[in-house]
Design a protein around this motif. Sequence first.
Motif, PDB file in Angstrom:
ATOM      1  N   ALA A 160      15.776  26.360  -5.506  1.00  0.00           N
ATOM      2  CA  ALA A 160      14.549  25.592  -5.315  1.00  0.00           C
ATOM      3  C   ALA A 160      14.828  24.149  -4.916  1.00  0.00           C
ATOM      4  O   ALA A 160      14.151  23.578  -4.058  1.00  0.00           O
ATOM      5  CB  ALA A 160      13.711  25.636  -6.593  1.00  0.00           C
ATOM      6  N   VAL A 161      15.842  23.524  -5.534  1.00  0.00           N
ATOM      7  CA  VAL A 161      16.204  22.147  -5.190  1.00  0.00           C
ATOM      8  C   VAL A 161      17.091  22.107  -3.947  1.00  0.00           C
ATOM      9  O   VAL A 161      16.832  21.365  -2.993  1.00  0.00           O
ATOM     10  CB  VAL A 161      16.911  21.458  -6.371  1.00  0.00           C
ATOM     11  CG1 VAL A 161      17.401  20.067  -5.972  1.00  0.00           C
ATOM     12  CG2 VAL A 161      15.970  21.340  -7.565  1.00  0.00           C
ATOM     13  N   GLY A 162      18.148  22.919  -3.958  1.00  0.00           N
ATOM     14  CA  GLY A 162      19.114  22.880  -2.871  1.00  0.00           C
ATOM     15  C   GLY A 162      18.519  23.208  -1.516  1.00  0.00           C
ATOM     16  O   GLY A 162      18.896  22.617  -0.495  1.00  0.00           O
ATOM     17  N   SER A 163      17.579  24.161  -1.474  1.00  0.00           N
ATOM     18  CA  SER A 163      16.981  24.532  -0.195  1.00  0.00           C
ATOM     19  C   SER A 163      16.206  23.366   0.411  1.00  0.00           C
ATOM     20  O   SER A 163      16.210  23.171   1.637  1.00  0.00           O
ATOM     21  CB  SER A 163      16.069  25.746  -0.360  1.00  0.00           C
ATOM     22  OG  SER A 163      14.984  25.469  -1.235  1.00  0.00           O
ATOM     23  N   VAL A 164      15.547  22.579  -0.436  1.00  0.00           N
ATOM     24  CA  VAL A 164      14.815  21.409   0.068  1.00  0.00           C
ATOM     25  C   VAL A 164      15.788  20.315   0.499  1.00  0.00           C
ATOM     26  O   VAL A 164      15.627  19.705   1.561  1.00  0.00           O
ATOM     27  CB  VAL A 164      13.831  20.889  -0.997  1.00  0.00           C
ATOM     28  CG1 VAL A 164      13.156  19.600  -0.527  1.00  0.00           C
ATOM     29  CG2 VAL A 164      12.780  21.940  -1.315  1.00  0.00           C
ATOM     30  N   ALA A 165      16.825  20.080  -0.306  1.00  0.00           N
ATOM     31  CA  ALA A 165      17.807  19.056   0.046  1.00  0.00           C
ATOM     32  C   ALA A 165      18.440  19.353   1.396  1.00  0.00           C
ATOM     33  O   ALA A 165      18.612  18.457   2.243  1.00  0.00           O
ATOM     34  CB  ALA A 165      18.872  18.955  -1.041  1.00  0.00           C
ATOM     35  N   VAL A 219      33.487  16.187   4.326  1.00  0.00           N
ATOM     36  CA  VAL A 219      32.131  16.043   3.788  1.00  0.00           C
ATOM     37  C   VAL A 219      31.818  14.571   3.562  1.00  0.00           C
ATOM     38  O   VAL A 219      32.577  13.860   2.904  1.00  0.00           O
ATOM     39  CB  VAL A 219      32.003  16.822   2.458  1.00  0.00           C
ATOM     40  CG1 VAL A 219      30.662  16.540   1.780  1.00  0.00           C
ATOM     41  CG2 VAL A 219      32.181  18.321   2.705  1.00  0.00           C
ATOM     42  N   ASP A 220      30.687  14.128   4.101  1.00  0.00           N
ATOM     43  CA  ASP A 220      30.238  12.743   3.919  1.00  0.00           C
ATOM     44  C   ASP A 220      29.339  12.589   2.705  1.00  0.00           C
ATOM     45  O   ASP A 220      29.383  11.570   2.014  1.00  0.00           O
ATOM     46  CB  ASP A 220      29.465  12.276   5.165  1.00  0.00           C
ATOM     47  CG  ASP A 220      30.315  12.284   6.409  1.00  0.00           C
ATOM     48  OD1 ASP A 220      31.144  11.364   6.564  1.00  0.00           O
ATOM     49  OD2 ASP A 220      30.162  13.214   7.231  1.00  0.00           O
ATOM     50  N   VAL A 221      28.497  13.599   2.465  1.00  0.00           N
ATOM     51  CA  VAL A 221      27.549  13.560   1.349  1.00  0.00           C
ATOM     52  C   VAL A 221      27.624  14.897   0.632  1.00  0.00           C
ATOM     53  O   VAL A 221      27.546  15.960   1.262  1.00  0.00           O
ATOM     54  CB  VAL A 221      26.104  13.312   1.834  1.00  0.00           C
ATOM     55  CG1 VAL A 221      25.127  13.340   0.647  1.00  0.00           C
ATOM     56  CG2 VAL A 221      25.998  11.997   2.586  1.00  0.00           C
ATOM     57  N   TYR A 222      27.781  14.840  -0.690  1.00  0.00           N
ATOM     58  CA  TYR A 222      27.766  16.077  -1.490  1.00  0.00           C
ATOM     59  C   TYR A 222      26.610  16.022  -2.464  1.00  0.00           C
ATOM     60  O   TYR A 222      26.543  15.129  -3.321  1.00  0.00           O
ATOM     61  CB  TYR A 222      29.086  16.259  -2.229  1.00  0.00           C
ATOM     62  CG  TYR A 222      29.109  17.473  -3.151  1.00  0.00           C
ATOM     63  CD1 TYR A 222      28.512  18.675  -2.778  1.00  0.00           C
ATOM     64  CD2 TYR A 222      29.749  17.416  -4.383  1.00  0.00           C
ATOM     65  CE1 TYR A 222      28.527  19.780  -3.608  1.00  0.00           C
ATOM     66  CE2 TYR A 222      29.780  18.521  -5.225  1.00  0.00           C
ATOM     67  CZ  TYR A 222      29.167  19.696  -4.829  1.00  0.00           C
ATOM     68  OH  TYR A 222      29.179  20.787  -5.659  1.00  0.00           O
ATOM     69  N   TYR A 223      25.694  16.986  -2.329  1.00  0.00           N
ATOM     70  CA  TYR A 223      24.570  17.127  -3.248  1.00  0.00           C
ATOM     71  C   TYR A 223      24.978  18.166  -4.289  1.00  0.00           C
ATOM     72  O   TYR A 223      24.957  19.370  -4.030  1.00  0.00           O
ATOM     73  CB  TYR A 223      23.319  17.578  -2.482  1.00  0.00           C
ATOM     74  CG  TYR A 223      22.048  17.411  -3.273  1.00  0.00           C
ATOM     75  CD1 TYR A 223      21.191  16.347  -3.036  1.00  0.00           C
ATOM     76  CD2 TYR A 223      21.702  18.319  -4.263  1.00  0.00           C
ATOM     77  CE1 TYR A 223      20.024  16.188  -3.769  1.00  0.00           C
ATOM     78  CE2 TYR A 223      20.552  18.172  -5.007  1.00  0.00           C
ATOM     79  CZ  TYR A 223      19.714  17.105  -4.747  1.00  0.00           C
ATOM     80  OH  TYR A 223      18.557  16.929  -5.485  1.00  0.00           O
ATOM     81  N   ASP A 224      25.375  17.685  -5.468  1.00  0.00           N
ATOM     82  CA  ASP A 224      25.998  18.528  -6.489  1.00  0.00           C
ATOM     83  C   ASP A 224      24.982  18.989  -7.519  1.00  0.00           C
ATOM     84  O   ASP A 224      24.599  18.247  -8.418  1.00  0.00           O
ATOM     85  CB  ASP A 224      27.135  17.748  -7.161  1.00  0.00           C
ATOM     86  CG  ASP A 224      27.909  18.590  -8.167  1.00  0.00           C
ATOM     87  OD1 ASP A 224      27.608  19.786  -8.297  1.00  0.00           O
ATOM     88  OD2 ASP A 224      28.823  18.038  -8.814  1.00  0.00           O
ATOM     89  N   ASN A 225      24.570  20.248  -7.390  1.00  0.00           N
ATOM     90  CA  ASN A 225      23.628  20.839  -8.339  1.00  0.00           C
ATOM     91  C   ASN A 225      24.304  21.531  -9.510  1.00  0.00           C
ATOM     92  O   ASN A 225      23.621  21.916 -10.464  1.00  0.00           O
ATOM     93  CB  ASN A 225      22.761  21.882  -7.613  1.00  0.00           C
ATOM     94  CG  ASN A 225      21.551  21.289  -6.932  1.00  0.00           C
ATOM     95  OD1 ASN A 225      20.793  20.536  -7.541  1.00  0.00           O
ATOM     96  ND2 ASN A 225      21.365  21.617  -5.668  1.00  0.00           N
TER      97      ASN A 225
END
Length: 339
Positions: A160-165, A219-225
């Motif tokens: 739910a979060v990762g798909s939007v990010a 990787v420049d940006v890592y969105y870590d869930n």
Amino acid sequence: MGDVNRQIVLAERPGRHGVTLDCFRLEVAEKPRPGPGQLLIRNLYLSCEPAQRGWIAAGANYSEPVPLGGVMRSFALGQIVESDDSHWPAGSLVYGRFGWQDWHVSDGRDIDRRCHAADGPLELNLHLLGLTGLTAYLALTEIGRPKAGETVAVSTAAGAVGSVAGQVAKILGCRTVGFTGSAGKVRQCLDEFGYDAAIDYKTAGDLEAALKAAAPEGVDVYYDNTSGPVSDAVMTRLRQGARIAIVGTMAIPSHPVPQGPRYNRAILVNRATVTGFLAFDWKAQFDAAAKQLAIWHREGRIHTRHDVAEGIEAAPAHLLRVLKGENDGKAMVRIAEAE
């Protein structure tokens, strides 16, 4: 619902088997009555999310744990049916921290957003326009600060979060790489959420090699869930000046403290920044973020999935599906219809 208030309360704390159905109990109380300056809210939808695991753990993290016998903490979408506050008139749709119950009395401080029918289906207020979407947008844009042409990696990329990010990163002109946990979710990432590459971390084997193939320049940006093995792999592929947003830690236990790879040298050599994200630190930006997300949704640039269970009794089992990664989209429970 009549004159009763069905409530899911915390019966016991998670034990060595983690969160189970035994942790919860359905109780029936009297329908509450609002006092001076208060509102009576009828809940319509209840949210189920990974953060609830931490909210019922024995040790406090960023908030005090739900007390034993207390109503399960939850975000919810509700409708005000009685009001003694002109700022919140009866009939208003509101999103906030109302708990797993039919009715909630509020003084307005636990309301996080006023909801608008023009923004789309009601379910959007628990997903794209609720804490889920706001977390995706604000953690990415405020901590990740992605620039067009950069590579953004996202764990639980079909969630739910990762798909939007991931979709926001694509809108901002980035190359996106998602980690997810099944072949079906890999297809969702690529076909539905627009990722440039997606990795099934359960079958990839060597995650570092898989990430190198998907993001050869790093990787420049890592969105870590999640933290855990996926994060271990990403930390070996950081580019200079990388930004890492720590949003969740579902892949590691709270206790005992896990002993994993040491990232200090990777952070030092790449001059990376690592920042924890809690949505309520950014509450002043909720309305502006929700407005932008609603615009992109109306334009067809962001797609959502909702996994809706029916009836308050279904809430505990639906939460367990989330914690096992079995949900298909943002998990929520419908318990009433708006008037």
